[in-house]
Each structure stands twice: as C-alpha cells, then as structure tokens.
Scaffold this motif. Structure first.
Motif, PDB file in Angstrom:
ATOM      1  N   ARG A 431       0.842  -1.207   0.000  1.00  0.00           N
ATOM      2  CA  ARG A 431       0.000   0.000   0.000  1.00  0.00           C
ATOM      3  C   ARG A 431       0.874   1.253   0.000  1.00  0.00           C
ATOM      4  O   ARG A 431       0.576   2.224  -0.720  1.00  0.00           O
ATOM      5  CB  ARG A 431      -0.927  -0.016   1.212  1.00  0.00           C
ATOM      6  N   ALA A 432       1.942   1.246   0.791  1.00  0.00           N
ATOM      7  CA  ALA A 432       2.837   2.401   0.842  1.00  0.00           C
ATOM      8  C   ALA A 432       3.477   2.646  -0.526  1.00  0.00           C
ATOM      9  O   ALA A 432       3.599   3.798  -0.977  1.00  0.00           O
ATOM     10  CB  ALA A 432       3.913   2.179   1.904  1.00  0.00           C
ATOM     11  N   LYS A 435       1.003   4.229  -2.836  1.00  0.00           N
ATOM     12  CA  LYS A 435       0.886   5.663  -2.563  1.00  0.00           C
ATOM     13  C   LYS A 435       2.050   6.437  -3.168  1.00  0.00           C
ATOM     14  O   LYS A 435       1.864   7.509  -3.759  1.00  0.00           O
ATOM     15  CB  LYS A 435       0.819   5.921  -1.053  1.00  0.00           C
ATOM     16  N   ARG A 436       3.271   5.884  -3.047  1.00  0.00           N
ATOM     17  CA  ARG A 436       4.438   6.550  -3.642  1.00  0.00           C
ATOM     18  C   ARG A 436       4.311   6.642  -5.155  1.00  0.00           C
ATOM     19  O   ARG A 436       4.756   7.617  -5.776  1.00  0.00           O
ATOM     20  CB  ARG A 436       5.723   5.806  -3.253  1.00  0.00           C
ATOM     21  N   LYS A 438       1.573   7.043  -6.599  1.00  0.00           N
ATOM     22  CA  LYS A 438       0.346   7.827  -6.807  1.00  0.00           C
ATOM     23  C   LYS A 438      -0.791   6.972  -7.358  1.00  0.00           C
ATOM     24  O   LYS A 438      -1.692   7.450  -8.039  1.00  0.00           O
ATOM     25  CB  LYS A 438       0.603   9.035  -7.727  1.00  0.00           C
ATOM     26  N   ASN A 439      -0.733   5.668  -7.072  1.00  0.00           N
ATOM     27  CA  ASN A 439      -1.816   4.755  -7.441  1.00  0.00           C
ATOM     28  C   ASN A 439      -2.752   4.644  -6.242  1.00  0.00           C
ATOM     29  O   ASN A 439      -2.778   3.645  -5.526  1.00  0.00           O
ATOM     30  CB  ASN A 439      -1.253   3.390  -7.824  1.00  0.00           C
ATOM     31  N   PHE A 440      -3.519   5.703  -6.024  1.00  0.00           N
ATOM     32  CA  PHE A 440      -4.335   5.780  -4.807  1.00  0.00           C
ATOM     33  C   PHE A 440      -5.506   4.803  -4.835  1.00  0.00           C
ATOM     34  O   PHE A 440      -5.980   4.377  -3.782  1.00  0.00           O
ATOM     35  CB  PHE A 440      -4.819   7.216  -4.609  1.00  0.00           C
ATOM     36  N   ALA A 443      -4.092   1.669  -3.443  1.00  0.00           N
ATOM     37  CA  ALA A 443      -3.879   1.842  -2.002  1.00  0.00           C
ATOM     38  C   ALA A 443      -5.187   1.694  -1.241  1.00  0.00           C
ATOM     39  O   ALA A 443      -5.240   1.020  -0.195  1.00  0.00           O
ATOM     40  CB  ALA A 443      -3.250   3.209  -1.735  1.00  0.00           C
ATOM     41  N   ASP A 444      -6.257   2.320  -1.759  1.00  0.00           N
ATOM     42  CA  ASP A 444      -7.565   2.201  -1.119  1.00  0.00           C
ATOM     43  C   ASP A 444      -8.062   0.765  -1.149  1.00  0.00           C
ATOM     44  O   ASP A 444      -8.660   0.273  -0.188  1.00  0.00           O
ATOM     45  CB  ASP A 444      -8.584   3.110  -1.814  1.00  0.00           C
ATOM     46  N   ARG A 447      -6.348  -1.307   1.528  1.00  0.00           N
ATOM     47  CA  ARG A 447      -6.900  -0.993   2.847  1.00  0.00           C
ATOM     48  C   ARG A 447      -8.252  -1.666   3.039  1.00  0.00           C
ATOM     49  O   ARG A 447      -8.535  -2.245   4.104  1.00  0.00           O
ATOM     50  CB  ARG A 447      -7.051   0.520   3.020  1.00  0.00           C
ATOM     51  N   ASP A 459      -3.008   5.293   9.869  1.00  0.00           N
ATOM     52  CA  ASP A 459      -1.872   6.065   9.372  1.00  0.00           C
ATOM     53  C   ASP A 459      -1.497   7.141  10.372  1.00  0.00           C
ATOM     54  O   ASP A 459      -2.366   7.883  10.864  1.00  0.00           O
ATOM     55  CB  ASP A 459      -2.212   6.699   8.022  1.00  0.00           C
ATOM     56  N   THR A 464       2.378   3.423   9.279  1.00  0.00           N
ATOM     57  CA  THR A 464       1.070   2.773   9.368  1.00  0.00           C
ATOM     58  C   THR A 464       1.121   1.612  10.345  1.00  0.00           C
ATOM     59  O   THR A 464       2.009   0.756  10.262  1.00  0.00           O
ATOM     60  CB  THR A 464       0.632   2.262   7.984  1.00  0.00           C
TER      61      THR A 464
END
Length: 470
Positions: A431-432, A435-436, A438-440, A443-444, A447, A459, A464
C-alpha cells in the motif's frame, strides 16, 4: 445529515422541502435481462440511504420506475429498443420479457435485503401523461417535430449541463456513445420525447398520439412518474454515475421546462463496480449476476457486505479473491452476532454513545465503512454485556440489513486461518508503494481488503500500524 450533491459537486447539509419528510426517486432497471452485480451495487447503496434516512427519523416516500419501453441501445436515441432486443433474443413478447425480468430483479433485491420501494411504476402505465407532458413542452416552444419524431430543444435553456462539466464543443459527433449524428436534430444535444413509426416500424409496443403512432423516449418516463407520484418538488434523485449524462441531465431539462422552477435539490449517484477489465456491463456478453454468485457458493449477503465496506462514491474493484475475503469476514461476523442472547436491558450512556457514532456515520455522506467500524467496535467493547450488544446490533442492522441476528450455524466460517501479522506487514508495504506511485485506487483497495479480513489500518506520522477488529 450531509450528502454529496452532484448538482453542486460538493457535500451539502441535507434539508428537505418539507420538514421531517423525504421524497426519494430511484431510477429503476430496464427489464430486458438480468441485473448484473454492478447495477445492484447502486440499489444496495440507495437502500442504505433510504434506511439511513429512516434511522435518522425521516418519513421517506420512495418511488421507482420499471423501464419496459423506450430505452434504446444507445443513450443518444439510436439503435433498437432494449426491450425489443430482449424479446428477439428469447423469442418472446416484450411484455413477457418485462414481466419475467421484473420478477427476477425483485428476487435479486430480496436476496440482497434491498427493500422494495413504496411504489414501483412500469413506464408503460403512464402513456397519456407523457403525451400531455410533451404537448405542453411543444406549446411553450421547448419541443419541435422533425422527421416524424418530437425532440426537446436544448438551445432554449440557459444552462443545459447542470450536472456535468461538459461543454457543447466537447461532445464530438459519432465519437462518443452518448452523442451520435441525427440529421433531424437542430442541436447535437437535443433528445427524443416521442418516437413515431417513421423511425421504428418494427417496434412492438406503440400507441396513438398527436404526432403519429409511436412510443415515448426513455428520459421522459422518470420525469412524469416522479411528478405524478411525488409532486413538483423532489428531495433526492438516485442513480448510478452512468445516469448523470445524458439521462439525468435530460430529466432536469424537460422537467424544469415543464414546471417552471427548480425540481430536485439533491442528486445522489453511486460509482461503478469494475472488474479487472473495467466497468461491468451486459454488453460484454457474460456478466455477473446474483444467481451466478450463488452457483459459485457465495451467500448474496456476502456481496452486500463487500459493498458496505467501501464508500458509495468510490469505484469498487470486484474480484473473486476480494469476495472470498468478504464472505469469510461476513461469516465470522454472523457467527459472533447471531450467538448474542436477547435479554431485558435499560439503555445506558455507553450504548447511546455508540448509537450516536452510528448516526454520525450515516450523517457523514452515508459512510458505510464507518458504520461497519462502529459495529465491530461494539462487538469488542468489554464494558457492554451481550444483551446490550444484541440491542445495538439489532438497531444497526435496520440500516445494514445483513441478517446479523438470524441464527447462524457455527462452523460455516471455516476455511483459511486468519491472515498473519507478516502478511499484513507485506500488504502495508504494498500500500505504501502504491501511494508513492500515486496509485491511490490500489492503495484504497488494499486498505479495504484488509478491513474485510478484520484488519484496520491507522496512518500516523511514524507510519502505518494495524489492529485486529474481529
């Protein structure tokens, strides 16, 4: 209550026209085939909206249409009627197709604990209303006849694109599926109010009208049904995001031209359910239905649980792995909740605080994931007795509708062991990295998959962390 309003593109405080009462309209299905689970995600979330409003104390009147005529294979008034297409596919009449798939849709709703609306109206039941509606638009200059069809003239409006960021130039003809060349139209965004035999001689359902034998366009049915059953002031209009343009845009155009004032204050739209290839649709051939999920061994309420753990305004990615995780988590939840014993209790301050938290989640733009978190927090609360937990679970399930207190056979949740801490840490790193990158969306998704496994991520400045919530 605060809701995201597509009309203003912002979260607003919800204020109905009449205090304590809500007039709610739901765009119903076109009953030419089974509903796929992408369609049904919208109905699940609209069901939670209605039940959430009732939980908050509102008196809700909900109307839904059934489209059994007029919806063409393109939203741009081209192609054949979907109902005719369904009838040809199965060598039945349009009315037989409509009756069968309306019944199947109702069965799917029952399996998913979706409350059947107060009033459900087939489009074919209000033909005379459509004709009168169109006659007024024609008399006031908002409609014109061309090529035997009656069109709405969008150039008469100061602002047609009220629900979207579209501009006239952005709608290239014959490029988008929602706008195609029609030589009869004065403007590319004009849309059909009434089709005549001059365009579709093969149409099975046709009626006499001042403009010739024909049938109504798709958009007009929702306007007339809503006006007929809910009056000139509508509080909330629901649908999937694919209805925003052109369907809901056209509804606003014709309805407000007819009544002469603003019609609906709040527009509630549910995002797509996607699979690995993108948006789910019937046009792809094979598509996922509730019955197919059952055949594969899934409880339909596992799919409802899967949907409730994501916000209605987020695109949700479906995979069998994700549904496996959701079903496993749902079964474990049911084992815990259905084992609670009912007993006489007196409400106390702690119980009221949990009810307030649940209410806050409803009021916060229908945050179903937060509602589920409150439920799990209740189950692990050491200061609550089983009887008090029973009371709260029953209270919350009036909105969640997951059959949480229905006796459940122990052992049904058997399967893989709980996810290990090492596996959770791997997921956190994935997930981190997302996020780096920018594939949100990814990441969602990670979660939410962990949440369905009973793992809540937190977070903070130092990174996290996680906790097991069941």
């Amino acid at each position: 209550m605060k809701l995201y309003n597509t009309l203003s593109r912002s979260i607003e405080e919800f204020v109905p026209h009449e205090e304590g009462k809500v007039k709610l309209y739901t765009c119903g299905p076109t009953v030419y085939h089974y509903a796929h689970i992408g369609n049904l995600r919208s109905y699940i979330m609209e069901d939670v909206l209605e039940k959430g409003l009732r939980y908050l104390g509102y008196d809700v009147k909900r109307i839904m249409n059934i489209t059994d005529v007029g919806h063409l294979t393109s939203d741009a008034d081209s192609g054949e009627d979907k109902m005719v297409k369904g009838a040809k596919r199965e060598n039945k009449s349009v009315l037989e197709i409509a009756e069968f798939y309306t019944s199947e849709f109702q069965k799917d709703c029952a399996k998913l604990n979706i409350k059947w609306p107060d009033t459900v109206v087939p489009a074919t039941s209000l033909i005379e209303d459509y004709i009168k509606f169109i006659q007024k638009l024609e008399a006031t200059g908002y409609a014109y006849i061309a090529g035997g069809n009656v069109y709405f003239d969008t150039s008469k409006l100061d602002h047609y694109y009220v629900l979207t960021n579209h501009t006239e130039d952005s709608l290239k003809e014959a490029v988008r599926s929602d706008v195609e060349v029609d030589e009869n139209k004065k403007n590319k965004t004009d849309f059909v109010l009434w089709f005549t035999k001059s365009k579709f001689d093969s149409q099975e359902l046709k009626w006499d009208s001042p403009w010739g034998v024909g049938y109504p366009g798709w958009h007009i049915e929702c306007s007339c049904i809503s006006l007929n059953y809910l009056g000139e002031y509508l509080d909330i209009h629901c649908g999937g995001v694919d209805n925003i343009f052109p369907h809901h845009t056209n509804e606003i155009a014709q309805t407000e031209s007819f009544i002469g004032h603003k019609w609906c204050n709040y527009w509630f739209h549910v995002e797509h359910l996607n699979d690995a290839t993108g948006k789910m649709s019937k046009s792809k051939g094979d598509f996922l239905t509730v019955s197919l999920l059952e055949d594969k061994g899934y409880d339909p309420l596992s799919y409802r649980y899967f949907c409730l753990n994501s916000h209605y305004r987020k695109q949700l990615v479906f995979s069998y792995d994700s549904l496996d995780g959701a079903q496993k988590a749902y079964f474990k939840l049911r084992e815990k909740t259905s084992s609670l014993k009912k007993d006489s209790i007196e409400q106390n301050e702690l119980m009221q605080r949990y009810q307030e938290k649940f209410q806050d989640a409803i009021e916060n733009d229908l945050n179903t994931a937060s509602m589920m978190t409150v439920l799990y927090d209740v189950l692990k609360e050491k200061e609550l007795t089983d009887a008090e937990k029973y009371f709260l679970v029953k209270d919350f399930d009036t909105v969640l509708s997951l059959d949480l207190l229905i006796p459940y056979e122990a052992g049904s949740a058997s399967g893989d062991e709980d996810i290990s801490s090492e596996e959770i840490l791997v997921k956190i790193e994935q997930r981190a990295q997302a996020k780096r990158d920018k594939n949100f969306a990814l990441a969602d998704q990670i979660r939410e998959e962990l949440l369905q496994e009973g793992i809540r991520l937190m977070d903070g400045r130092d990174g996290t962390t996680f906790e097991r919530i069941k």
